[in-house]
Design a protein around this motif. Structure first.
Motif, PDB file in Angstrom:
ATOM      1  N   LEU A 171       4.356   0.702 -10.553  1.00 17.67           N
ATOM      2  CA  LEU A 171       4.698   1.065  -9.181  1.00 17.67           C
ATOM      3  C   LEU A 171       4.630   2.572  -9.026  1.00 17.67           C
ATOM      4  O   LEU A 171       5.167   3.314  -9.845  1.00 17.67           O
ATOM      5  N   GLY A 172       3.953   3.036  -7.986  1.00 13.45           N
ATOM      6  CA  GLY A 172       3.793   4.466  -7.775  1.00 13.45           C
ATOM      7  C   GLY A 172       3.753   4.808  -6.301  1.00 13.45           C
ATOM      8  O   GLY A 172       3.862   3.944  -5.431  1.00 13.45           O
ATOM      9  N   VAL A 173       3.567   6.100  -6.024  1.00 13.62           N
ATOM     10  CA  VAL A 173       3.519   6.612  -4.666  1.00 13.62           C
ATOM     11  C   VAL A 173       2.254   7.454  -4.517  1.00 13.62           C
ATOM     12  O   VAL A 173       1.937   8.277  -5.377  1.00 13.62           O
ATOM     13  N   ILE A 174       1.551   7.274  -3.415  1.00 11.06           N
ATOM     14  CA  ILE A 174       0.344   8.041  -3.146  1.00 11.06           C
ATOM     15  C   ILE A 174       0.727   9.474  -2.785  1.00 11.06           C
ATOM     16  O   ILE A 174       1.557   9.693  -1.905  1.00 11.06           O
ATOM     17  N   VAL A 175       0.122  10.453  -3.475  1.00 12.76           N
ATOM     18  CA  VAL A 175       0.393  11.852  -3.183  1.00 12.76           C
ATOM     19  C   VAL A 175      -0.799  12.553  -2.521  1.00 12.76           C
ATOM     20  O   VAL A 175      -0.648  13.606  -1.922  1.00 12.76           O
ATOM     21  N   ARG A 176      -1.971  11.958  -2.623  1.00 15.93           N
ATOM     22  CA  ARG A 176      -3.156  12.483  -1.944  1.00 15.93           C
ATOM     23  C   ARG A 176      -4.134  11.341  -1.769  1.00 15.93           C
ATOM     24  O   ARG A 176      -4.274  10.493  -2.647  1.00 15.93           O
ATOM     25  N   THR A 177      -4.830  11.330  -0.627  1.00 16.31           N
ATOM     26  CA  THR A 177      -5.767  10.252  -0.359  1.00 16.31           C
ATOM     27  C   THR A 177      -6.965  10.772   0.415  1.00 16.31           C
ATOM     28  O   THR A 177      -6.843  11.732   1.184  1.00 16.31           O
ATOM     29  N   SER A 178      -8.119  10.162   0.187  1.00 14.53           N
ATOM     30  CA  SER A 178      -9.326  10.530   0.926  1.00 14.53           C
ATOM     31  C   SER A 178     -10.239   9.315   1.029  1.00 14.53           C
ATOM     32  O   SER A 178     -10.184   8.395   0.222  1.00 14.53           O
ATOM     33  N   VAL A 217       0.246  11.777 -12.905  1.00 17.31           N
ATOM     34  CA  VAL A 217      -0.559  11.500 -11.714  1.00 17.31           C
ATOM     35  C   VAL A 217      -1.935  11.075 -12.191  1.00 17.31           C
ATOM     36  O   VAL A 217      -2.469  11.631 -13.155  1.00 17.31           O
ATOM     37  N   PHE A 218      -2.549  10.094 -11.525  1.00 14.29           N
ATOM     38  CA  PHE A 218      -3.901   9.688 -11.874  1.00 14.29           C
ATOM     39  C   PHE A 218      -4.663   9.281 -10.625  1.00 14.29           C
ATOM     40  O   PHE A 218      -4.084   8.975  -9.594  1.00 14.29           O
ATOM     41  N   ARG A 219      -5.986   9.292 -10.735  1.00 17.33           N
ATOM     42  CA  ARG A 219      -6.865   8.943  -9.626  1.00 17.33           C
ATOM     43  C   ARG A 219      -7.169   7.448  -9.676  1.00 17.33           C
ATOM     44  O   ARG A 219      -7.404   6.887 -10.743  1.00 17.33           O
ATOM     45  N   CYS A 220      -7.188   6.816  -8.515  1.00 20.51           N
ATOM     46  CA  CYS A 220      -7.462   5.387  -8.454  1.00 20.51           C
ATOM     47  C   CYS A 220      -7.999   5.015  -7.078  1.00 20.51           C
ATOM     48  O   CYS A 220      -8.064   5.841  -6.182  1.00 20.51           O
ATOM     49  N   ARG A 221      -8.355   3.755  -6.935  1.00 21.52           N
ATOM     50  CA  ARG A 221      -8.777   3.199  -5.656  1.00 21.52           C
ATOM     51  C   ARG A 221      -7.640   2.327  -5.149  1.00 21.52           C
ATOM     52  O   ARG A 221      -7.039   1.575  -5.915  1.00 21.52           O
ATOM     53  N   VAL A 222      -7.342   2.408  -3.846  1.00 24.35           N
ATOM     54  CA  VAL A 222      -6.262   1.622  -3.254  1.00 24.35           C
ATOM     55  C   VAL A 222      -6.869   0.601  -2.301  1.00 24.35           C
ATOM     56  O   VAL A 222      -7.714   0.940  -1.465  1.00 24.35           O
ATOM     57  N   VAL A 223      -6.444  -0.662  -2.430  1.00 21.47           N
ATOM     58  CA  VAL A 223      -6.896  -1.738  -1.566  1.00 21.47           C
ATOM     59  C   VAL A 223      -5.702  -2.302  -0.804  1.00 21.47           C
ATOM     60  O   VAL A 223      -4.570  -1.991  -1.114  1.00 21.47           O
ATOM     61  N   GLY A 224      -5.966  -3.121   0.192  1.00 18.29           N
ATOM     62  CA  GLY A 224      -4.887  -3.733   0.964  1.00 18.29           C
ATOM     63  C   GLY A 224      -4.847  -3.230   2.379  1.00 18.29           C
ATOM     64  O   GLY A 224      -4.054  -3.700   3.190  1.00 18.29           O
ATOM     65  N   ALA A 225      -5.697  -2.260   2.712  1.00 17.39           N
ATOM     66  CA  ALA A 225      -5.801  -1.722   4.071  1.00 17.39           C
ATOM     67  C   ALA A 225      -7.147  -1.033   4.182  1.00 17.39           C
ATOM     68  O   ALA A 225      -7.808  -0.765   3.179  1.00 17.39           O
ATOM     69  N   ALA A 226      -7.547  -0.747   5.402  1.00 18.53           N
ATOM     70  CA  ALA A 226      -8.782   0.007   5.608  1.00 18.53           C
ATOM     71  C   ALA A 226      -8.624   1.367   4.934  1.00 18.53           C
ATOM     72  O   ALA A 226      -7.518   1.920   4.898  1.00 18.53           O
ATOM     73  N   PRO A 227      -9.699   1.921   4.395  1.00 23.66           N
ATOM     74  CA  PRO A 227      -9.592   3.187   3.675  1.00 23.66           C
ATOM     75  C   PRO A 227      -8.935   4.308   4.477  1.00 23.66           C
ATOM     76  O   PRO A 227      -8.180   5.100   3.925  1.00 23.66           O
ATOM     77  N   HIS A 228      -9.182   4.364   5.761  1.00 22.41           N
ATOM     78  CA  HIS A 228      -8.601   5.440   6.573  1.00 22.41           C
ATOM     79  C   HIS A 228      -7.132   5.200   6.931  1.00 22.41           C
ATOM     80  O   HIS A 228      -6.479   6.086   7.451  1.00 22.41           O
ATOM     81  N   LEU A 229      -6.600   4.022   6.638  1.00 18.43           N
ATOM     82  CA  LEU A 229      -5.204   3.724   6.936  1.00 18.43           C
ATOM     83  C   LEU A 229      -4.265   3.900   5.739  1.00 18.43           C
ATOM     84  O   LEU A 229      -3.057   3.792   5.887  1.00 18.43           O
ATOM     85  N   VAL A 230      -4.815   4.167   4.567  1.00 14.33           N
ATOM     86  CA  VAL A 230      -3.982   4.440   3.395  1.00 14.33           C
ATOM     87  C   VAL A 230      -3.421   5.852   3.572  1.00 14.33           C
ATOM     88  O   VAL A 230      -4.166   6.787   3.849  1.00 14.33           O
ATOM     89  N   HIS A 231      -2.121   6.007   3.442  1.00 17.41           N
ATOM     90  CA  HIS A 231      -1.501   7.298   3.738  1.00 17.41           C
ATOM     91  C   HIS A 231      -0.619   7.807   2.598  1.00 17.41           C
ATOM     92  O   HIS A 231      -0.158   7.027   1.766  1.00 17.41           O
ATOM     93  N   VAL A 232      -0.408   9.105   2.602  1.00 16.33           N
ATOM     94  CA  VAL A 232       0.462   9.748   1.616  1.00 16.33           C
ATOM     95  C   VAL A 232       1.876   9.204   1.782  1.00 16.33           C
ATOM     96  O   VAL A 232       2.369   9.053   2.897  1.00 16.33           O
ATOM     97  N   GLY A 233       2.521   8.890   0.676  1.00 19.53           N
ATOM     98  CA  GLY A 233       3.875   8.353   0.694  1.00 19.53           C
ATOM     99  C   GLY A 233       3.938   6.842   0.588  1.00 19.53           C
ATOM    100  O   GLY A 233       5.003   6.269   0.384  1.00 19.53           O
TER     101      GLY A 233
END
Length: 137
Positions: free
Chosen positions: A54-61, A83-99
């Protein structure tokens, strides 16, 4: 040469969830991810430890590289301190937000090396997918 520890262990933990394997330095106590040496003290005395992931997004693009479809790339901080880089799924790419809170995806094949996490609360983004919030009548 021995095989390094895989990043995501798809086998369920005792709670039935997947986890993330990271390295913990026995010398200075620093947590690191996918390292052969400790980034602080350069010790090679690292032990593999399982995190619940379980983690928290600190930067997204949003990235369009190597494909016509957009995808999300994020930096995620885990409570263990790395901190590590990854791909996040479960929403449109532009809707993934910091926090946003994220967790590992169980279906990921660890041999690809790509870390894929999913949003912990995908219901927040149901409006984007279905045109109205889930549960609204």
């Amino acid at each position: 040469m021995s095989h390094s520890v895989s990043a995501i262990d798809a086998a369920p933990t005792a709670q039935g969830r997947t986890g993330l394997i990271y390295q913990h330095c026995r010398w200075c106590g620093t947590a690191s991810f996918r390292r052969l040496l400790c980034p602080v003290c350069a010790s090679s005395d690292l032990e593999s430890v399982r995190s619940d992931g379980l983690g928290v997004i600190v930067r997204t693009s949003v990235v369009h590289r190597y494909t016509e479809a957009a995808r999300n790339e994020s930096l995620v901080r885990l409570p263990e301190g790395f901190v590590f880089r990854c791909r996040v799924v479960g929403a449109a790419p532009h809707l993934v937000h910091v926090g946003a809170r994220v967790r590992p995806v169980a279906e990921v094949a660890p041999e690809t090396g790509e870390i894929v996490l999913e949003l912990c609360d995908p219901g927040v983004y149901a409006e984007w997918q279905y045109g109205s919030r889930v549960g609204d009548a």
